[in-house]
Design a protein around this motif. Structure first.
Motif, short mmCIF file in Angstrom:
data_model
loop_
_atom_site.label_atom_id
_atom_site.label_comp_id
_atom_site.label_asym_id
_atom_site.label_seq_id
_atom_site.Cartn_x
_atom_site.Cartn_y
_atom_site.Cartn_z
N VAL A 1 0.83 -1.18 0.00
CA VAL A 1 0.00 0.00 0.00
C VAL A 1 0.88 1.25 0.00
CG1 VAL A 1 -1.69 1.31 1.33
CG2 VAL A 1 -1.99 -1.13 1.02
N ALA A 2 1.96 1.21 0.75
CA ALA A 2 2.86 2.37 0.79
C ALA A 2 3.41 2.67 -0.61
CB ALA A 2 4.01 2.12 1.77
N GLU A 3 3.79 1.64 -1.34
CA GLU A 3 4.32 1.84 -2.69
C GLU A 3 3.24 2.38 -3.64
OE1 GLU A 3 6.99 1.99 -5.86
OE2 GLU A 3 7.31 1.86 -3.69
N LEU A 4 2.02 1.90 -3.49
CA LEU A 4 0.92 2.41 -4.31
C LEU A 4 0.69 3.89 -4.02
CD1 LEU A 4 -1.57 -0.58 -3.99
CD2 LEU A 4 -0.21 0.02 -5.99
N ARG A 5 0.74 4.25 -2.77
CA ARG A 5 0.58 5.67 -2.41
C ARG A 5 1.74 6.50 -2.95
NH1 ARG A 5 -1.34 3.98 3.36
NH2 ARG A 5 -3.59 4.09 3.07
N ARG A 6 2.94 5.98 -2.83
CA ARG A 6 4.11 6.70 -3.34
C ARG A 6 3.97 6.98 -4.83
NH1 ARG A 6 8.68 6.37 -5.90
NH2 ARG A 6 8.59 4.18 -6.46
N ARG A 7 3.37 6.03 -5.54
CA ARG A 7 3.18 6.19 -6.98
C ARG A 7 1.87 6.92 -7.32
NH1 ARG A 7 6.13 2.41 -10.41
NH2 ARG A 7 7.68 1.35 -9.13
N ARG A 8 1.17 7.36 -6.30
CA ARG A 8 -0.08 8.11 -6.45
C ARG A 8 -1.15 7.33 -7.20
NH1 ARG A 8 2.30 14.20 -7.31
NH2 ARG A 8 3.74 14.03 -5.58
N VAL A 9 -1.24 6.06 -6.88
CA VAL A 9 -2.24 5.20 -7.49
C VAL A 9 -3.58 5.43 -6.77
CG1 VAL A 9 -2.92 2.79 -7.81
CG2 VAL A 9 -0.55 3.48 -8.18
N HIS A 10 -4.65 5.52 -7.55
CA HIS A 10 -5.97 5.74 -6.98
C HIS A 10 -6.91 4.56 -7.21
CE1 HIS A 10 -4.92 9.86 -6.09
NE2 HIS A 10 -4.45 9.96 -7.32
N ARG A 11 -6.63 3.79 -8.27
CA ARG A 11 -7.45 2.63 -8.59
C ARG A 11 -6.54 1.41 -8.69
NH1 ARG A 11 -11.25 3.35 -13.47
NH2 ARG A 11 -12.44 1.83 -12.29
N VAL A 12 -6.99 0.31 -8.06
CA VAL A 12 -6.17 -0.88 -8.02
C VAL A 12 -7.01 -2.09 -8.42
CG1 VAL A 12 -4.76 -2.37 -6.54
CG2 VAL A 12 -4.80 0.09 -6.14
N LEU A 13 -6.45 -2.94 -9.25
CA LEU A 13 -7.05 -4.21 -9.61
C LEU A 13 -6.19 -5.30 -8.99
CD1 LEU A 13 -9.19 -5.71 -11.31
CD2 LEU A 13 -7.53 -5.73 -13.16
N THR A 21 -10.33 -13.67 -2.44
CA THR A 21 -10.83 -12.35 -2.85
C THR A 21 -11.52 -11.60 -1.72
OG1 THR A 21 -12.82 -13.38 -3.75
CG2 THR A 21 -11.04 -12.89 -5.31
N GLY A 22 -12.34 -12.26 -0.95
CA GLY A 22 -13.06 -11.58 0.13
C GLY A 22 -12.14 -11.01 1.18
N ARG A 23 -11.31 -11.86 1.73
CA ARG A 23 -10.39 -11.44 2.80
C ARG A 23 -9.38 -10.42 2.28
NH1 ARG A 23 -5.57 -13.74 4.69
NH2 ARG A 23 -5.93 -15.52 3.33
N ALA A 24 -8.80 -10.70 1.13
CA ALA A 24 -7.81 -9.76 0.56
C ALA A 24 -8.45 -8.40 0.29
CB ALA A 24 -7.20 -10.34 -0.71
N GLY A 25 -9.67 -8.41 -0.22
CA GLY A 25 -10.36 -7.15 -0.48
C GLY A 25 -10.61 -6.36 0.78
N ARG A 26 -11.05 -7.04 1.84
CA ARG A 26 -11.28 -6.35 3.12
C ARG A 26 -9.99 -5.75 3.65
NH1 ARG A 26 -14.66 -10.70 3.64
NH2 ARG A 26 -13.13 -11.94 4.77
N ILE A 27 -8.89 -6.49 3.55
CA ILE A 27 -7.61 -5.99 4.07
C ILE A 27 -7.15 -4.79 3.27
CG2 ILE A 27 -5.16 -6.56 4.33
CD1 ILE A 27 -6.12 -9.45 5.03
N PHE A 28 -7.18 -4.89 1.93
CA PHE A 28 -6.77 -3.75 1.10
C PHE A 28 -7.63 -2.53 1.37
CE2 PHE A 28 -4.17 -6.45 -1.66
CZ PHE A 28 -3.18 -5.56 -2.04
N ARG A 29 -8.93 -2.72 1.47
CA ARG A 29 -9.83 -1.57 1.70
C ARG A 29 -9.62 -0.96 3.09
NH1 ARG A 29 -13.20 -5.25 -1.29
NH2 ARG A 29 -13.44 -4.40 -3.39
N ARG A 30 -9.28 -1.79 4.06
CA ARG A 30 -9.00 -1.27 5.40
C ARG A 30 -7.71 -0.46 5.42
NH1 ARG A 30 -9.02 -5.83 8.37
NH2 ARG A 30 -6.78 -6.12 8.31
N LEU A 31 -6.67 -0.96 4.71
CA LEU A 31 -5.38 -0.30 4.71
C LEU A 31 -5.31 0.90 3.77
CD1 LEU A 31 -3.03 -3.42 4.77
CD2 LEU A 31 -3.70 -1.95 6.68
N ALA A 32 -6.18 0.92 2.76
CA ALA A 32 -6.14 2.01 1.77
C ALA A 32 -7.56 2.46 1.44
CB ALA A 32 -5.41 1.54 0.52
#
Length: 76
Positions: A1-13, A21-32
């Motif tokens: 997530v830090a690298e995505l922010r550093r690169r100013r990413v706003h949309r992630v696939l 997918t469920g657990r990974a999605g919840r974690i990504f959405r919680r962290l970013a």
């Protein structure tokens, strides 16, 4: 997530196993929460077109993913 922010990413696939997918999605959405996160489930041989419960490997993956989901909810 830090690298995505550093690169100013706003949309992630995020492409991961159908099981994750469920657990990974919840974690990504919680962290970013500021990012637009889209999850895609990749084929997994143990999925058996949704008939995962007919094979030992599918049952094992289902159980372990459930335990990991509970651990994530409890933050342990």
């Amino acid at each position: 997530v830090a690298e995505l922010r550093r690169r100013r990413v706003h949309r992630v696939l995020v492409v991961t196993s159908l099981w994750h997918t469920g657990r990974a999605g919840r974690i990504f959405r919680r962290l970013a929460p500021e990012m637009d996160i889209h999850m895609v489930g990749a084929d997994d041989p143990a999925w058996h077109d949704g008939n995962w419960w007919m094979e030992r490997e599918g049952k094992k993956i289902f159980f372990l993913e459930g335990v990991k989901t509970i651990a994530d909810y409890l933050r342990i």
